[in-house]
Design a protein around this motif. Structure first.
Motif, mmCIF file in Angstrom:
data_model
loop_
_atom_site.group_PDB
_atom_site.id
_atom_site.type_symbol
_atom_site.label_atom_id
_atom_site.label_comp_id
_atom_site.label_asym_id
_atom_site.label_seq_id
_atom_site.Cartn_x
_atom_site.Cartn_y
_atom_site.Cartn_z
ATOM 1 N N PRO A 118 0.814 -1.223 0.000
ATOM 2 C CA PRO A 118 0.000 0.000 0.000
ATOM 3 C C PRO A 118 0.846 1.272 0.000
ATOM 4 C CG PRO A 118 -0.045 -1.034 2.160
ATOM 5 C CD PRO A 118 0.707 -1.960 1.257
ATOM 6 N N ASN A 119 2.104 1.181 0.481
ATOM 7 C CA ASN A 119 2.895 2.411 0.584
ATOM 8 C C ASN A 119 3.473 2.874 -0.753
ATOM 9 O OD1 ASN A 119 3.950 -0.056 1.598
ATOM 10 N ND2 ASN A 119 5.926 0.914 1.946
ATOM 11 N N ARG A 120 3.984 1.919 -1.564
ATOM 12 C CA ARG A 120 4.519 2.301 -2.866
ATOM 13 C C ARG A 120 4.078 1.249 -3.895
ATOM 14 N NH1 ARG A 120 10.798 3.223 -2.660
ATOM 15 N NH2 ARG A 120 10.700 1.041 -2.015
ATOM 16 N N PRO A 121 2.794 1.234 -4.223
ATOM 17 C CA PRO A 121 2.286 0.147 -5.084
ATOM 18 C C PRO A 121 2.993 0.051 -6.424
ATOM 19 C CG PRO A 121 0.651 1.898 -4.813
ATOM 20 C CD PRO A 121 1.734 2.171 -3.828
ATOM 21 N N GLU A 122 3.431 1.198 -6.954
ATOM 22 C CA GLU A 122 4.048 1.215 -8.290
ATOM 23 C C GLU A 122 5.474 0.688 -8.272
ATOM 24 O OE1 GLU A 122 3.470 3.783 -6.392
ATOM 25 O OE2 GLU A 122 5.400 4.792 -6.243
ATOM 26 N N GLU A 123 6.050 0.484 -7.076
ATOM 27 C CA GLU A 123 7.416 -0.058 -6.979
ATOM 28 C C GLU A 123 7.424 -1.582 -6.935
ATOM 29 O OE1 GLU A 123 10.283 1.704 -7.051
ATOM 30 O OE2 GLU A 123 9.085 3.514 -7.386
ATOM 31 N N TRP A 124 6.275 -2.182 -6.749
ATOM 32 C CA TRP A 124 6.132 -3.648 -6.741
ATOM 33 C C TRP A 124 7.066 -4.311 -5.741
ATOM 34 C CZ3 TRP A 124 1.866 -3.588 -9.430
ATOM 35 C CH2 TRP A 124 1.748 -2.770 -10.555
ATOM 36 N N ASP A 125 7.173 -3.732 -4.547
ATOM 37 C CA ASP A 125 7.962 -4.347 -3.470
ATOM 38 C C ASP A 125 7.192 -5.531 -2.894
ATOM 39 O OD1 ASP A 125 9.920 -2.349 -3.669
ATOM 40 O OD2 ASP A 125 8.838 -1.044 -2.255
ATOM 41 N N TYR A 126 7.868 -6.307 -2.038
ATOM 42 C CA TYR A 126 7.225 -7.452 -1.380
ATOM 43 C C TYR A 126 7.078 -7.184 0.112
ATOM 44 C CZ TYR A 126 8.080 -10.088 -5.644
ATOM 45 O OH TYR A 126 8.080 -10.529 -6.941
ATOM 46 N N ILE A 127 6.067 -7.783 0.716
ATOM 47 C CA ILE A 127 5.924 -7.737 2.175
ATOM 48 C C ILE A 127 6.207 -9.145 2.691
ATOM 49 C CG2 ILE A 127 4.442 -7.186 4.146
ATOM 50 C CD1 ILE A 127 2.735 -5.447 2.240
ATOM 51 N N SER A 136 3.966 -0.932 6.048
ATOM 52 C CA SER A 136 2.767 -0.932 5.198
ATOM 53 C C SER A 136 1.513 -0.562 5.982
ATOM 54 C CB SER A 136 2.582 -2.307 4.548
ATOM 55 O OG SER A 136 3.581 -2.529 3.591
ATOM 56 N N PHE A 137 1.417 -1.019 7.237
ATOM 57 C CA PHE A 137 0.241 -0.697 8.058
ATOM 58 C C PHE A 137 0.066 0.818 8.210
ATOM 59 C CE2 PHE A 137 0.284 -5.124 9.911
ATOM 60 C CZ PHE A 137 -1.027 -5.424 9.589
ATOM 61 N N GLN A 138 1.173 1.558 8.152
ATOM 62 C CA GLN A 138 1.098 3.016 8.310
ATOM 63 C C GLN A 138 0.599 3.720 7.049
ATOM 64 O OE1 GLN A 138 4.988 4.412 9.674
ATOM 65 N NE2 GLN A 138 5.245 2.477 10.769
ATOM 66 N N ILE A 147 -3.521 -8.370 -0.338
ATOM 67 C CA ILE A 147 -2.417 -8.302 -1.295
ATOM 68 C C ILE A 147 -2.171 -9.665 -1.953
ATOM 69 C CG2 ILE A 147 -1.248 -6.424 -0.060
ATOM 70 C CD1 ILE A 147 0.808 -8.564 0.938
ATOM 71 N N GLY A 148 -1.339 -9.646 -2.997
ATOM 72 C CA GLY A 148 -0.884 -10.873 -3.654
ATOM 73 C C GLY A 148 0.614 -10.755 -3.883
ATOM 74 N N HIS A 149 1.053 -10.935 -5.130
ATOM 75 C CA HIS A 149 2.402 -10.638 -5.603
ATOM 76 C C HIS A 149 3.474 -11.686 -5.266
ATOM 77 C CE1 HIS A 149 5.428 -8.168 -7.433
ATOM 78 N NE2 HIS A 149 5.933 -7.647 -6.338
ATOM 79 N N SER A 150 3.547 -12.141 -4.011
ATOM 80 C CA SER A 150 4.598 -13.113 -3.655
ATOM 81 C C SER A 150 4.186 -14.542 -3.995
ATOM 82 C CB SER A 150 4.926 -13.024 -2.162
ATOM 83 O OG SER A 150 3.864 -13.578 -1.409
ATOM 84 N N HIS A 151 2.902 -14.760 -4.223
ATOM 85 C CA HIS A 151 2.352 -16.102 -4.488
ATOM 86 C C HIS A 151 2.437 -17.000 -3.255
ATOM 87 C CE1 HIS A 151 3.040 -15.715 -9.168
ATOM 88 N NE2 HIS A 151 2.789 -14.557 -8.601
ATOM 89 N N ARG A 152 2.612 -16.402 -2.078
ATOM 90 C CA ARG A 152 2.697 -17.172 -0.830
ATOM 91 C C ARG A 152 1.709 -16.608 0.189
ATOM 92 N NH1 ARG A 152 9.223 -16.807 -0.485
ATOM 93 N NH2 ARG A 152 9.608 -17.932 -2.413
#
Ligand code: ZN
Length: 242
Positions: A118-127, A136-138, A147-152
């Motif tokens: 949620p903090n930098r969606p366009e950077e495609w970082d992982y949590i 991210s909570f902030q 969310i998705g992205h990590s597939h885990r």
């Protein structure tokens, strides 16, 4: 209201269809798509066709935007890059317009939807870590961020004192005094060691979240990937879910 949360379909038609068949018994009011509809698999157009017919609330993933030139692919590994170039050459113009129009985040009731963070969606970082989750909570206001992205699949919980912890349960009742970042895993390319398709069900009325795992005919999907001339690793990894 009952919601289904699907992410990272990745052009895997057989996994997507198996999830939709399971969903037909769930009587959900709305389907959310957290992005990466395309990339890796052999069926981008059929997956996009079905998804558009479902009147989903959707956000963009990095592969969706990469396929239509809205985000760069320089950081993609060679296999992902080959697949996204193949995908870009396959998808129809109307599907390209659909992908281009997907926003990075959406909000619905108590929920924020985003592919990566949620903090930098366009950077495609992982949590992955508690530290990354705390940050991210902030950066969003709602109770839940899907969310998705990590597939885990994984859930991060923030308590009333802003202390963050990890919840590995696949089914749980949310507490009103806590906030959640819930990764629903991947429909079309799971990487948590379980090859079955993953998706989430959230019932806002009783606060219950359930991560479901659905078997699908993996061999058929693998055959299609090989027939399309896509990198063989994209077929073999589906059997191990890694
Ligand atoms: Zn993905």
């Amino acid at each position: 209201m009952k919601y289904a949360i699907l992410s990272d379909i990745h052009s895997n038609l057989e996994a997507f269809q198996a999830v939709l068949e399971d969903l037909s018994k769930e009587n959900v009011d709305q389907i959310f798509s957290l992005g990466d509809i395309v990339g890796y698999g052999a069926d981008p157009n059929p997956c996009l066709e079905i998804l558009q017919g479902l009147a989903i609330i959707g956000v963009a993933g990095n592969h969706d935007w990469a396929a239509v030139g809205l985000t760069e692919t320089s950081y993609f590994n060679p296999v992902a890059k080959t697949a996204i170039e193949w995908t870009a050459g396959k998808i129809s113009q109307s599907h390209k317009e659909f992908l281009k129009a997907l926003p990075l985040t959406q909000n619905k009731h108590t929920m924020t939807l985003v592919h990566a963070t949620p903090n930098r969606p366009e950077e495609w970082d992982y949590i992955f870590s508690l530290q990354e989750a705390s940050l991210s909570f902030q950066h969003y206001d709602h109770q839940i961020c899907f969310i998705g992205h990590s597939h885990r699949p994984i859930t991060f919980v923030e308590d009333a004192e802003a202390k963050t912890s990890i919840l590995m349960n696949t089914s749980f009742t949310l507490s009103d005094s806590h906030r959640y970042i819930i990764n629903v895993g991947s429909v079309g390319q799971p990487r948590d060691g379980d090859p079955r398709a993953a998706y989430g069900i959230y019932n806002i009325d009783d606060g219950r979240f359930t991560l479901k795992r659905i078997s699908y005919p993996i061999e058929r999907t693998q055959e299609k990937i090989m027939e399309a001339g896509l990198p063989p690793f994209l077929a073999s990894r589906l059997a191990s879910g890694s």
